[in-house]
Enzyme design. Sequence first.
Site, PDB file in Angstrom:
ATOM      1  N   LYS A  32       0.659  -1.533   0.035  1.00  0.00           N
ATOM      2  CA  LYS A  32      -0.182  -0.085  -0.241  1.00  0.00           C
ATOM      3  C   LYS A  32       0.954   1.060  -0.053  1.00  0.00           C
ATOM      4  CE  LYS A  32      -0.346   0.231   5.117  1.00  0.00           C
ATOM      5  NZ  LYS A  32      -1.302  -0.783   6.542  1.00  0.00           N
ATOM      6  N   ARG A  35     -10.925   0.071  14.272  1.00  0.00           N
ATOM      7  CA  ARG A  35     -10.750   1.205  13.005  1.00  0.00           C
ATOM      8  C   ARG A  35     -11.621   1.181  12.448  1.00  0.00           C
ATOM      9  NH1 ARG A  35      -4.317   1.727  11.330  1.00  0.00           N
ATOM     10  NH2 ARG A  35      -4.931  -0.487  10.844  1.00  0.00           N
ATOM     11  N   TYR A  92      14.995  30.316   7.425  1.00  0.00           N
ATOM     12  CA  TYR A  92      13.172  30.556   7.779  1.00  0.00           C
ATOM     13  C   TYR A  92      13.292  30.821   9.973  1.00  0.00           C
ATOM     14  CZ  TYR A  92      11.757  30.170   3.679  1.00  0.00           C
ATOM     15  OH  TYR A  92      11.169  30.799   2.260  1.00  0.00           O
ATOM     16  N   MET A 144      11.169  24.150   2.091  1.00  0.00           N
ATOM     17  CA  MET A 144      10.419  23.534   1.267  1.00  0.00           C
ATOM     18  C   MET A 144      11.032  22.644   0.167  1.00  0.00           C
ATOM     19  SD  MET A 144       7.113  24.277  -1.843  1.00  0.00           S
ATOM     20  CE  MET A 144       6.133  25.160  -0.358  1.00  0.00           C
TER      21      MET A 144
HETATM   22  C1  LIG Z   1      -0.461  -1.899   7.204  1.00  0.00           C
HETATM   23  C2  LIG Z   1      -1.054  -2.667   7.466  1.00  0.00           C
HETATM   24  C3  LIG Z   1      -0.142  -4.358   7.596  1.00  0.00           C
HETATM   25  C4  LIG Z   1       1.313  -4.694   6.958  1.00  0.00           C
HETATM   26  O1  LIG Z   1       2.022  -3.522   8.217  1.00  0.00           O
HETATM   27  P1  LIG Z   1       3.543  -3.664   8.440  1.00  0.00           P
HETATM   28  O2  LIG Z   1       3.261  -3.370  10.011  1.00  0.00           O
HETATM   29  O3  LIG Z   1       4.076  -2.260   7.569  1.00  0.00           O
HETATM   30  O4  LIG Z   1       4.091  -4.948   8.866  1.00  0.00           O
HETATM   31  C5  LIG Z   1      -1.252  -5.261   7.675  1.00  0.00           C
HETATM   32  N1  LIG Z   1      -2.132  -5.572   7.890  1.00  0.00           N
HETATM   33  C6  LIG Z   1      -3.136  -4.202   7.518  1.00  0.00           C
HETATM   34  C7  LIG Z   1      -4.321  -4.899   8.086  1.00  0.00           C
HETATM   35  C8  LIG Z   1      -2.351  -3.028   7.308  1.00  0.00           C
HETATM   36  O5  LIG Z   1      -3.294  -1.834   7.596  1.00  0.00           O
END
Ligand SMILES: *Cc1c(COP(=O)(O)O)cnc(C)c1O
Length: 386
Positions: A57, A155, A277, A329
């Site tokens: 992801k 969640r 800055y 930036m």
């Molecule tokens: C992001 C995620 C993972 C992977 O987690 P890591 O800590 O990066 O290994 C696995 N399961 C779910 C549901 C996630 O959201």
Amino acid sequence: MIAPRTPRTVVPAYVGIHALPSSHASAVLDIDLSAIAANYRLLCDKHSSGRVAAVVKADGYGLGAATIAAHLARNGCQHFFVAHLTEALTLRPHISGHFLAVLNGLIPGAEADFIAHDILPALGSLAEIAAWTKAARAADKKLPAILHIDTGMSRLGLDAHELSAIADDPSYLAGIDLRYVMTHLVSSEIAADPLNQRQREKFAAACARLPSAPRSITNSSGIFLGPDFAADLARPGAALYGINPTPTDKNPMQSVVHLRARVLQIRDVMAGETIGYNATWTAPPSPLGPRRIATAAIGYADGWLRSLSNRGTAIFDGTTLPLVGRVSMDLTTFDVTARPDIVPGAMLELLGPAHGPDDVAAQAGTNGYEILTSLGARITRNYHGA
Ligand SMILES: *Cc1c(COP(=O)(O)O)cnc(C)c1O
């Protein structure tokens, strides 16, 4: 008091041309695909009870989901997870034929896209189950899916009430080809946290009430919690990319990324003069004379976080150089007084084996995940070890 005009160090531009990458990129991210594959193999060894997926992801945690997923597929990985349907649709052609699932679940109205591209939703509510069941009825076949059970994250995933509903009425799942039942750990990187065992027990109890199906529990850190947490499919992300899954111990993963930024200018800054800055850094009086400051072509727009202001470091050929002043930036300034050989065109190392995502995260007050996923599109990504 007005400081005297600072003399600029005169250095011919790009004397360090031999040190430049072939491209003219200002910031370069080198990604070691063979290290990612080695990390995948280590996770497979640690999770020998079942298979190991790759979570790609957020564009493979900022490193490039398509390239990484295709490489892992060539190295035996068969299961891939993303968070969004849009990510899955982009990734699909690169791993055709492999299991690809969307952790965030089913978006109402998107059933046809999931089906057409053979993408599995992680169903996490009765409404999603109902929508997928309806799509299955329309397609006149069972549709594959993951069932997501909430055991403490609060969640996504079925809560206790929803779990009871489907446990008491099997018709809920009648149209679904249940590939996995999954849950997600809250504190797996803290091995001693009693929440881990509590979630494991809750999940086992939930599975006992559901039709028999393969199980998936662990993320990267969860794999290191030991055999109690072994299941049919692990879902690591972070550890593949070199983030330490066992933060209280030495990092067992190989380093994957190397981030370097180009020095644009060098100047001498006299005692009492400020940098950047809001003038948050003032050159100290020094018996050694002015400070030598390098301005590098990376900033918070590239994901080099502003919270690294006056706290971060760069490395040049083994020397650690302090970040001075605010990260802006597009630019960041480092005190390179210790290395007179740094000239415009030189590349300063910002992430690497001796200075990984977890180290930079500690300086920035965040975690390695945020360091990697923040790395911006302006940074040139080069892949090695394919
Ligand atoms: C992001 C995620 C993972 C992977 O987690 P890591 O800590 O990066 O290994 C696995 N399961 C779910 C549901 C996630 O959201």
